[in-house]
Design a protein around this motif. Structure first.
Motif, PDB file in Angstrom:
ATOM      1  N   ARG A  21      39.136  18.037   6.864  1.00  0.00           N
ATOM      2  CA  ARG A  21      38.962  17.731   5.450  1.00  0.00           C
ATOM      3  C   ARG A  21      38.808  19.048   4.701  1.00  0.00           C
ATOM      4  N   MET A  22      39.637  19.258   3.675  1.00  0.00           N
ATOM      5  CA  MET A  22      39.605  20.497   2.901  1.00  0.00           C
ATOM      6  C   MET A  22      39.431  20.176   1.423  1.00  0.00           C
ATOM      7  N   THR A  23      38.605  20.967   0.741  1.00  0.00           N
ATOM      8  CA  THR A  23      38.379  20.808  -0.696  1.00  0.00           C
ATOM      9  C   THR A  23      38.538  22.166  -1.368  1.00  0.00           C
ATOM     10  N   LEU A  24      39.424  22.224  -2.335  1.00  0.00           N
ATOM     11  CA  LEU A  24      39.673  23.474  -3.056  1.00  0.00           C
ATOM     12  C   LEU A  24      38.759  23.539  -4.266  1.00  0.00           C
ATOM     13  N   ASN A  25      37.901  24.555  -4.310  1.00  0.00           N
ATOM     14  CA  ASN A  25      37.003  24.803  -5.429  1.00  0.00           C
ATOM     15  C   ASN A  25      37.327  26.173  -6.035  1.00  0.00           C
ATOM     16  N   THR A  26      36.690  26.473  -7.155  1.00  0.00           N
ATOM     17  CA  THR A  26      36.933  27.754  -7.817  1.00  0.00           C
ATOM     18  C   THR A  26      36.470  28.893  -6.918  1.00  0.00           C
ATOM     19  N   GLY A  27      37.391  29.708  -6.481  1.00  0.00           N
ATOM     20  CA  GLY A  27      37.062  30.883  -5.684  1.00  0.00           C
ATOM     21  C   GLY A  27      36.877  30.636  -4.203  1.00  0.00           C
ATOM     22  N   ARG A  28      36.977  29.372  -3.734  1.00  0.00           N
ATOM     23  CA  ARG A  28      36.773  29.145  -2.312  1.00  0.00           C
ATOM     24  C   ARG A  28      37.466  27.858  -1.865  1.00  0.00           C
ATOM     25  N   LEU A  29      37.703  27.802  -0.539  1.00  0.00           N
ATOM     26  CA  LEU A  29      38.242  26.602   0.085  1.00  0.00           C
ATOM     27  C   LEU A  29      37.209  26.104   1.097  1.00  0.00           C
ATOM     28  N   ASP A  30      36.626  24.922   0.846  1.00  0.00           N
ATOM     29  CA  ASP A  30      35.653  24.328   1.752  1.00  0.00           C
ATOM     30  C   ASP A  30      36.378  23.452   2.762  1.00  0.00           C
ATOM     31  N   TYR A  31      35.945  23.536   4.017  1.00  0.00           N
ATOM     32  CA  TYR A  31      36.576  22.715   5.051  1.00  0.00           C
ATOM     33  C   TYR A  31      35.525  22.171   6.012  1.00  0.00           C
ATOM     34  N   GLU A  32      35.869  21.076   6.661  1.00  0.00           N
ATOM     35  CA  GLU A  32      35.047  20.538   7.737  1.00  0.00           C
ATOM     36  C   GLU A  32      35.938  19.696   8.653  1.00  0.00           C
ATOM     37  N   PHE A  33      35.612  19.725   9.934  1.00  0.00           N
ATOM     38  CA  PHE A  33      36.328  18.930  10.914  1.00  0.00           C
ATOM     39  C   PHE A  33      35.428  17.788  11.364  1.00  0.00           C
ATOM     40  N   VAL A  34      35.896  16.567  11.175  1.00  0.00           N
ATOM     41  CA  VAL A  34      35.111  15.370  11.497  1.00  0.00           C
ATOM     42  C   VAL A  34      35.857  14.590  12.563  1.00  0.00           C
ATOM     43  N   THR A  35      35.156  14.236  13.617  1.00  0.00           N
ATOM     44  CA  THR A  35      35.794  13.461  14.685  1.00  0.00           C
ATOM     45  C   THR A  35      35.931  12.016  14.248  1.00  0.00           C
ATOM     46  N   THR A  36      36.711  11.278  15.016  1.00  0.00           N
ATOM     47  CA  THR A  36      36.865   9.852  14.727  1.00  0.00           C
ATOM     48  C   THR A  36      35.583   9.081  15.004  1.00  0.00           C
ATOM     49  N   GLN A  37      34.657   9.730  15.686  1.00  0.00           N
ATOM     50  CA  GLN A  37      33.376   9.103  15.935  1.00  0.00           C
ATOM     51  C   GLN A  37      32.366   9.377  14.827  1.00  0.00           C
ATOM     52  N   GLY A  38      32.805  10.220  13.853  1.00  0.00           N
ATOM     53  CA  GLY A  38      31.929  10.520  12.728  1.00  0.00           C
ATOM     54  C   GLY A  38      31.134  11.789  12.880  1.00  0.00           C
ATOM     55  N   ALA A  39      31.338  12.491  13.978  1.00  0.00           N
ATOM     56  CA  ALA A  39      30.578  13.720  14.191  1.00  0.00           C
ATOM     57  C   ALA A  39      31.269  14.891  13.502  1.00  0.00           C
ATOM     58  N   ARG A  40      30.481  15.788  12.900  1.00  0.00           N
ATOM     59  CA  ARG A  40      31.017  16.984  12.271  1.00  0.00           C
ATOM     60  C   ARG A  40      30.949  18.115  13.271  1.00  0.00           C
ATOM     61  N   LEU A  41      32.121  18.631  13.622  1.00  0.00           N
ATOM     62  CA  LEU A  41      32.163  19.692  14.613  1.00  0.00           C
ATOM     63  C   LEU A  41      32.072  21.072  13.991  1.00  0.00           C
ATOM     64  N   ASP A  42      32.694  21.233  12.841  1.00  0.00           N
ATOM     65  CA  ASP A  42      32.735  22.564  12.242  1.00  0.00           C
ATOM     66  C   ASP A  42      32.904  22.424  10.734  1.00  0.00           C
ATOM     67  N   SER A  43      32.381  23.368   9.967  1.00  0.00           N
ATOM     68  CA  SER A  43      32.547  23.386   8.520  1.00  0.00           C
ATOM     69  C   SER A  43      32.330  24.805   8.028  1.00  0.00           C
ATOM     70  N   GLY A  44      32.803  25.057   6.828  1.00  0.00           N
ATOM     71  CA  GLY A  44      32.621  26.387   6.275  1.00  0.00           C
ATOM     72  C   GLY A  44      33.423  26.554   4.997  1.00  0.00           C
ATOM     73  N   SER A  45      33.476  27.787   4.508  1.00  0.00           N
ATOM     74  CA  SER A  45      34.201  28.117   3.278  1.00  0.00           C
ATOM     75  C   SER A  45      35.014  29.384   3.500  1.00  0.00           C
ATOM     76  N   ILE A  46      36.189  29.411   2.868  1.00  0.00           N
ATOM     77  CA  ILE A  46      37.063  30.576   2.930  1.00  0.00           C
ATOM     78  C   ILE A  46      37.288  31.059   1.496  1.00  0.00           C
ATOM     79  N   PRO A  47      36.990  32.330   1.199  1.00  0.00           N
ATOM     80  CA  PRO A  47      37.257  32.833  -0.157  1.00  0.00           C
ATOM     81  C   PRO A  47      38.759  32.790  -0.454  1.00  0.00           C
ATOM     82  N   CYS A  48      39.069  32.466  -1.697  1.00  0.00           N
ATOM     83  CA  CYS A  48      40.475  32.455  -2.099  1.00  0.00           C
ATOM     84  C   CYS A  48      40.590  32.832  -3.571  1.00  0.00           C
ATOM     85  N   THR A  49      41.699  33.383  -3.897  1.00  0.00           N
ATOM     86  CA  THR A  49      41.969  33.788  -5.283  1.00  0.00           C
ATOM     87  C   THR A  49      43.084  32.925  -5.837  1.00  0.00           C
ATOM     88  N   PRO A  50      42.817  32.219  -6.927  1.00  0.00           N
ATOM     89  CA  PRO A  50      43.872  31.364  -7.490  1.00  0.00           C
ATOM     90  C   PRO A  50      45.023  32.206  -8.046  1.00  0.00           C
TER      91      PRO A  50
END
Length: 222
Positions: A26-55
């Motif tokens: 799951r990825m969400t583009l916000n001002t200045g960053r890209l938020d992401y998280e990986f969710v299993t089919t069981q509902g568990a969140r394995l990883d998440s974070g943010s990546i800086p980006c320039t529009p």
């Protein structure tokens, strides 16, 4: 410039599995960053974070460049003059081209890449072309056209065609001006080089001797 589609973990299109590595990013583009998280089919969140980006913004519009030529280069009074646009737009296409042919400051005399007009008076005349691109940027080109006067054509006839001594000979002007009117007609009937023997469209003279005589007519226009 990027588009991301969020995937819901409850989406029926996801195949549920007991394997922990199955899931969705799951990825969400916000001002200045890209938020992401990986969710299993069981509902568990394995990883998440943010990546800086320039529009990336759209490139700035470059204005068009107006220009034109005309033909003939040395027009005469009442002679049609054709104006041809050489305008261009460095990053797009021209949306409009409008002409001011009578120097009144209004670009309402013609539209399109060409225009034409004639000038009644000799002298310097100003012509302008305004161009506009699809983003509303515009440019104006200005040129001066030097219009020359067409000279009059002097000519005359005389009667009788074969005069004799002491017979009055009448001279009648057939002169014309192609772009105006004749304002002065002066005659030299005694061949002395001075046009002081008569004025107007007619003149007359008697000759006392036989032979050939030179007669001249000088005309001026307006």
């Amino acid at each position: 410039g990027h588009s991301f589609h969020q995937v819901n973990e409850a989406d029926a299109r996801l195949v549920r599995s007991t394997e922990v590595e199955d899931g969705a990013l799951r990825m969400t583009l916000n001002t200045g960053r890209l938020d992401y998280e990986f969710v299993t089919t069981q509902g568990a969140r394995l990883d998440s974070g943010s990546i800086p980006c320039t529009p990336h913004s759209a490139p700035e519009n470059q204005p068009p460049d107006a220009g034109f030529g005309y033909s003939p280069l040395s027009p005469l009074r009442n002679q049609p003059v054709t104006f041809s646009s050489t305008s261009s737009d460095p990053d797009g296409a021209l949306a409009s081209e409008t002409w001011d042919l009578d120097n009144d400051g209004q670009f309402d005399d013609a539209s399109g890449s060409t225009a034409s007009r004639s000038f009644v008076t000799a002298g310097i005349h100003t012509v302008r072309l305004r161009v506009e691109d699809a983003q509303g940027a515009s440019d104006v080109a200005t040129r001066t056209v030097v219009v020359e006067n067409q000279p009059p054509n002097a000519s005359f006839v005389y009667q009788p065609a074969t005069p004799v001594r002491y017979e009055r000979v009448r001279f009648t002007s057939t002169s014309a001006d192609p772009d105006g009117s004749i304002t002065s007609q002066r005659w030299d009937t005694d061949n002395d080089g001075r046009f002081d023997d008569a004025t107007g469209s007619t003149a007359s003279r008697k000759y006392s001797r036989t032979g050939n005589y030179t007669v001249r007519l000088r005309v001026k226009d307006n």
